[in-house]
Scaffold this motif. Structure first.
Motif, PDB file in Angstrom:
ATOM      1  N   THR A 161     -25.471 -23.325  10.941  1.00  0.00           N
ATOM      2  CA  THR A 161     -26.755 -23.978  10.653  1.00  0.00           C
ATOM      3  C   THR A 161     -27.200 -24.906  11.793  1.00  0.00           C
ATOM      4  N   LEU A 162     -26.251 -25.477  12.532  1.00  0.00           N
ATOM      5  CA  LEU A 162     -26.628 -26.302  13.679  1.00  0.00           C
ATOM      6  C   LEU A 162     -27.326 -25.473  14.748  1.00  0.00           C
ATOM      7  N   ASP A 163     -26.825 -24.232  14.962  1.00  0.00           N
ATOM      8  CA  ASP A 163     -27.468 -23.335  15.928  1.00  0.00           C
ATOM      9  C   ASP A 163     -28.831 -22.886  15.421  1.00  0.00           C
ATOM     10  N   LEU A 164     -28.926 -22.663  14.090  1.00  0.00           N
ATOM     11  CA  LEU A 164     -30.210 -22.265  13.508  1.00  0.00           C
ATOM     12  C   LEU A 164     -31.274 -23.345  13.708  1.00  0.00           C
ATOM     13  N   ALA A 165     -30.853 -24.607  13.584  1.00  0.00           N
ATOM     14  CA  ALA A 165     -31.799 -25.708  13.760  1.00  0.00           C
ATOM     15  C   ALA A 165     -32.394 -25.690  15.166  1.00  0.00           C
ATOM     16  N   VAL A 166     -31.558 -25.347  16.158  1.00  0.00           N
ATOM     17  CA  VAL A 166     -32.038 -25.268  17.540  1.00  0.00           C
ATOM     18  C   VAL A 166     -32.975 -24.075  17.712  1.00  0.00           C
ATOM     19  N   VAL A 167     -32.577 -22.905  17.144  1.00  0.00           N
ATOM     20  CA  VAL A 167     -33.369 -21.684  17.278  1.00  0.00           C
ATOM     21  C   VAL A 167     -34.739 -21.857  16.612  1.00  0.00           C
ATOM     22  N   PHE A 168     -34.763 -22.424  15.416  1.00  0.00           N
ATOM     23  CA  PHE A 168     -36.021 -22.574  14.669  1.00  0.00           C
ATOM     24  C   PHE A 168     -36.828 -23.801  15.113  1.00  0.00           C
ATOM     25  N   GLY A 169     -36.176 -24.707  15.851  1.00  0.00           N
ATOM     26  CA  GLY A 169     -36.857 -25.942  16.226  1.00  0.00           C
ATOM     27  C   GLY A 169     -37.123 -26.847  15.039  1.00  0.00           C
ATOM     28  N   ASP A 205     -35.445 -29.668  11.912  1.00  0.00           N
ATOM     29  CA  ASP A 205     -34.397 -30.631  11.620  1.00  0.00           C
ATOM     30  C   ASP A 205     -33.269 -29.947  10.858  1.00  0.00           C
ATOM     31  N   HIS A 206     -32.018 -30.339  11.159  1.00  0.00           N
ATOM     32  CA  HIS A 206     -30.863 -29.689  10.532  1.00  0.00           C
ATOM     33  C   HIS A 206     -30.881 -29.850   9.017  1.00  0.00           C
ATOM     34  N   GLN A 207     -31.326 -30.999   8.527  1.00  0.00           N
ATOM     35  CA  GLN A 207     -31.360 -31.207   7.078  1.00  0.00           C
ATOM     36  C   GLN A 207     -32.334 -30.255   6.393  1.00  0.00           C
ATOM     37  N   LYS A 208     -33.403 -29.898   7.084  1.00  0.00           N
ATOM     38  CA  LYS A 208     -34.350 -28.929   6.517  1.00  0.00           C
ATOM     39  C   LYS A 208     -33.706 -27.547   6.405  1.00  0.00           C
ATOM     40  N   ILE A 209     -32.897 -27.186   7.407  1.00  0.00           N
ATOM     41  CA  ILE A 209     -32.162 -25.908   7.353  1.00  0.00           C
ATOM     42  C   ILE A 209     -31.191 -25.916   6.177  1.00  0.00           C
ATOM     43  N   VAL A 210     -30.466 -27.029   5.995  1.00  0.00           N
ATOM     44  CA  VAL A 210     -29.508 -27.149   4.880  1.00  0.00           C
ATOM     45  C   VAL A 210     -30.233 -27.052   3.548  1.00  0.00           C
ATOM     46  N   GLY A 211     -31.424 -27.647   3.440  1.00  0.00           N
ATOM     47  CA  GLY A 211     -32.214 -27.541   2.205  1.00  0.00           C
ATOM     48  C   GLY A 211     -32.584 -26.099   1.906  1.00  0.00           C
ATOM     49  N   GLY A 212     -32.951 -25.338   2.945  1.00  0.00           N
ATOM     50  CA  GLY A 212     -33.252 -23.921   2.746  1.00  0.00           C
ATOM     51  C   GLY A 212     -32.044 -23.141   2.281  1.00  0.00           C
ATOM     52  N   VAL A 213     -30.861 -23.465   2.839  1.00  0.00           N
ATOM     53  CA  VAL A 213     -29.618 -22.791   2.426  1.00  0.00           C
ATOM     54  C   VAL A 213     -29.345 -23.064   0.948  1.00  0.00           C
ATOM     55  N   LYS A 214     -29.549 -24.329   0.494  1.00  0.00           N
ATOM     56  CA  LYS A 214     -29.312 -24.663  -0.911  1.00  0.00           C
ATOM     57  C   LYS A 214     -30.266 -23.890  -1.826  1.00  0.00           C
ATOM     58  N   SER A 215     -31.499 -23.701  -1.381  1.00  0.00           N
ATOM     59  CA  SER A 215     -32.463 -22.929  -2.179  1.00  0.00           C
ATOM     60  C   SER A 215     -32.013 -21.484  -2.314  1.00  0.00           C
ATOM     61  N   ILE A 216     -31.464 -20.921  -1.230  1.00  0.00           N
ATOM     62  CA  ILE A 216     -30.962 -19.533  -1.283  1.00  0.00           C
ATOM     63  C   ILE A 216     -29.786 -19.437  -2.242  1.00  0.00           C
ATOM     64  N   GLU A 217     -28.862 -20.415  -2.164  1.00  0.00           N
ATOM     65  CA  GLU A 217     -27.674 -20.387  -3.027  1.00  0.00           C
ATOM     66  C   GLU A 217     -28.057 -20.502  -4.501  1.00  0.00           C
ATOM     67  N   ALA A 218     -29.152 -21.175  -4.786  1.00  0.00           N
ATOM     68  CA  ALA A 218     -29.561 -21.361  -6.183  1.00  0.00           C
ATOM     69  C   ALA A 218     -30.037 -20.065  -6.815  1.00  0.00           C
ATOM     70  N   THR A 219     -30.382 -19.051  -5.988  1.00  0.00           N
ATOM     71  CA  THR A 219     -30.900 -17.786  -6.542  1.00  0.00           C
ATOM     72  C   THR A 219     -29.828 -16.715  -6.696  1.00  0.00           C
ATOM     73  N   GLY A 220     -28.590 -17.013  -6.332  1.00  0.00           N
ATOM     74  CA  GLY A 220     -27.523 -16.013  -6.478  1.00  0.00           C
ATOM     75  C   GLY A 220     -26.637 -15.955  -5.248  1.00  0.00           C
ATOM     76  N   GLU A 221     -25.867 -14.858  -5.148  1.00  0.00           N
ATOM     77  CA  GLU A 221     -24.900 -14.727  -4.057  1.00  0.00           C
ATOM     78  C   GLU A 221     -25.484 -13.921  -2.897  1.00  0.00           C
ATOM     79  N   LEU A 222     -26.639 -14.360  -2.406  1.00  0.00           N
ATOM     80  CA  LEU A 222     -27.273 -13.668  -1.297  1.00  0.00           C
ATOM     81  C   LEU A 222     -26.532 -13.924   0.012  1.00  0.00           C
TER      82      LEU A 222
END
Length: 496
Positions: free
Chosen positions: A20-28, A30-47
């Motif tokens: 996720t740290l590398d993703l934050a750099v690629v997407f430009g 904040d790292h916390q925003k990337i982590v928030g997106g990951v939590k949203s994905i986890e809430a919908t199942g085992e994607l």
């Protein structure tokens, strides 16, 4: 714009495992925003599969940033030494921000020496030129190329407080068993229609979080005064007292002053000490037979007393006031007990209620406060019984530092004030007044001559201030009270 969660899924589909740290750099982002997106994905199942990870990094301290701008301390010391040399005292004045550390490092590096050959010691250059390696390393780290600096050097700079090591938590993401590049909304409610049509079989429901705390329920709060009032009341009941009715805030001067043997010219009856009521201004709610007995006591005295020797006026006695104490209630109860069928019987009464005085407001005084009234009427009781009662009462509250001081009251003799030590204010504060009721007060009420009555009036607010560690009474009651203090107050207090 594509949702951050779907951007993460698409990146994993195209590139596979990613931090996720590398993703934050690629997407430009904040790292916390990337982590928030990951939590949203986890809430919908085992994607996706999400594995916690940590990454260490180095960054410059304030000292390091100063070196980046001005050079290392040792280099600054070297540059400050002229060809002819310089005394160490002068070098300390012109050798940069931290000349003492710079001098030590320059000496250990072999850049400078102390020359004692010419009398007074001089600091001279030992080499013609130097390379500021510390500055070079600091620049490298500032550019994000920390891996090119040896670990031993970085640890050395950490000891010198030039660098600090930070640990960043992240997640390593990869495809999960149910991986997809789009998020499917999970159902949160199971409806009657879903059950009837069988649609529920094809839907995916959001899992219940049984560990969620939920919203805290709203609730009322007991004010500290009410808690201590309840505690006082319980102690009185345990000691065998009965509660007196105190439901009249407006009292006539007769019961508030005259029945207590307070002369009509007493300063306490002035407007600067008492709140007088304008409507209704007068009252006649007192027994006429008692009026005459009180008049005689004031004008000529009883049982050997000479009284106050003045003309007692009924009109002055009829004026209504906001009661200045609840002792008038005690007088009314003693009159009732003295005239009950079967004659007088020993009694123990108490009350806790509001009283009003025209006081100057300060850290320990208010214009309205609660008085704790106590009365014991029995044969042969003395001032010693009064002191013993106080000691037993306050010990039950956990207040053991008490002092008693002689004083004067118009309706008690002997009389004494009660003081408690306040740890916050670091001084003794008065919490009440007490004494033995005078015959001039008791005989007109019909109390037998052989009966003694001990009585006291305590403040409720001041012991509460001591119990809760408050230094100003206005922090306890009034418009400036912090409601958070009330809400966060303990349910009970353990006295150790």
């Amino acid at each position: 714009m594509q949702d951050i969660s779907e951007r993460i899924l698409k990146y994993i589909a195209d590139h596979g495992e990613v931090d996720t740290l590398d993703l934050a750099v690629v997407f430009g982002e904040d790292h916390q925003k990337i982590v928030g997106g990951v939590k949203s994905i986890e809430a919908t199942g085992e994607l996706i599969q999400c594995v916690p990870s940590t990454r260490k990094s180095w960054k410059l301290t304030a000292e390091g940033r100063d070196i980046l701008e001005h050079g290392s301390h040792e280099a600054n010391v070297f540059k400050a030494i002229p060809p002819a040399g310089i005394t160490q005292a002068e070098l300390m004045k012109c050798g940069g921000k931290n000349p003492k550390a710079g001098f030590s490092k320059a000496m250990s590096n072999g850049w400078i020496m102390i020359d004692k050959s010419g009398g007074a010691p001089l600091i001279r250059r030992k080499v013609d030129a130097i390379e500021d390696e510390v500055l070079g390393h600091v620049k490298t780290i500032a550019e994000g190329k920390e891996t090119s600096v040896p670990d031993g050097v970085k640890n050395e700079y950490k000891k010198r407080k030039i660098l600090e090591e930070s640990v960043t938590k992240s997640f390593v993401l990869s495809k999960g068993p149910e991986f997809a590049t789009t998020l499917k909304k999970l159902e949160t409610d199971l409806t009657v229609e879903m059950l009837a049509s069988g649609l529920w079989k094809d839907l995916k429901f959001k899992a219940y979080n049984f560990d969620a705390l939920g919203a805290p329920p709203g609730r009322g709060q007991l004010h500290p005064l009410m808690k201590v009032r309840t505690e006082f009341r319980q102690i009185f009941l345990e000691m065998g007292f009965s509660e007196m009715p105190t439901n009249n805030f407006v009292e006539s001067c007769f019961w508030n002053f005259d029945a207590l043997y307070v002369p009509q010219q007493h300063p306490a009856r002035d407007q600067q000490d008492t709140f007088f009521v304008s409507h209704p201004k007068m009252s006649d709610k007192f027994p006429l037979s008692l009026v005459e007995s009180v008049r005689e006591s004031h004008e000529g005295g009883v049982d050997g007393s000479i009284g106050y020797r003045y003309d007692w006026k009924l009109d002055e006695s009829r004026k209504n006031v906001l009661r200045t104490h609840t002792t008038g209630v005690s007088a009314r109860m003693l009159y009732k007990v003295a005239h009950q069928p079967g004659g007088f019987k020993p009694v123990k009464y108490f009350s806790i209620d509001k009283v009003f005085r025209n006081e100057t407001l300060d850290a320990t005084h208010l214009a309205e406060f609660h008085q704790v009234e106590g009365v014991v009427a029995d044969y042969g009781i003395t001032l010693g019984d009064l002191i013993g009662t106080f000691n037993a009462f306050f010990n039950k509250l956990g207040i053991t530092e008490l002092e008693y001081k002689p004083t004067f009251n118009p309706y008690t003799e002997p009389s004494m004030e009660i003081f408690c030590f306040h740890p916050g204010l670091q001084r003794w504060i008065e919490v009440g007044n007490s004494g033995v009721f005078r015959p001039e007060m008791l005989i007109p009420l019909g109390v037998p001559k052989e009966v003694n009555v001990i009585a006291w009036g305590l403040s409720l607010e001041r012991p509460t201030m001591i119990k809760y560690g408050l230094n100003n009474i206005r922090d306890l009651i009034g418009p400036k009270v912090d409601l958070k203090m009330v809400q966060d107050g303990p349910i009970c207090r353990m006295n150790c």
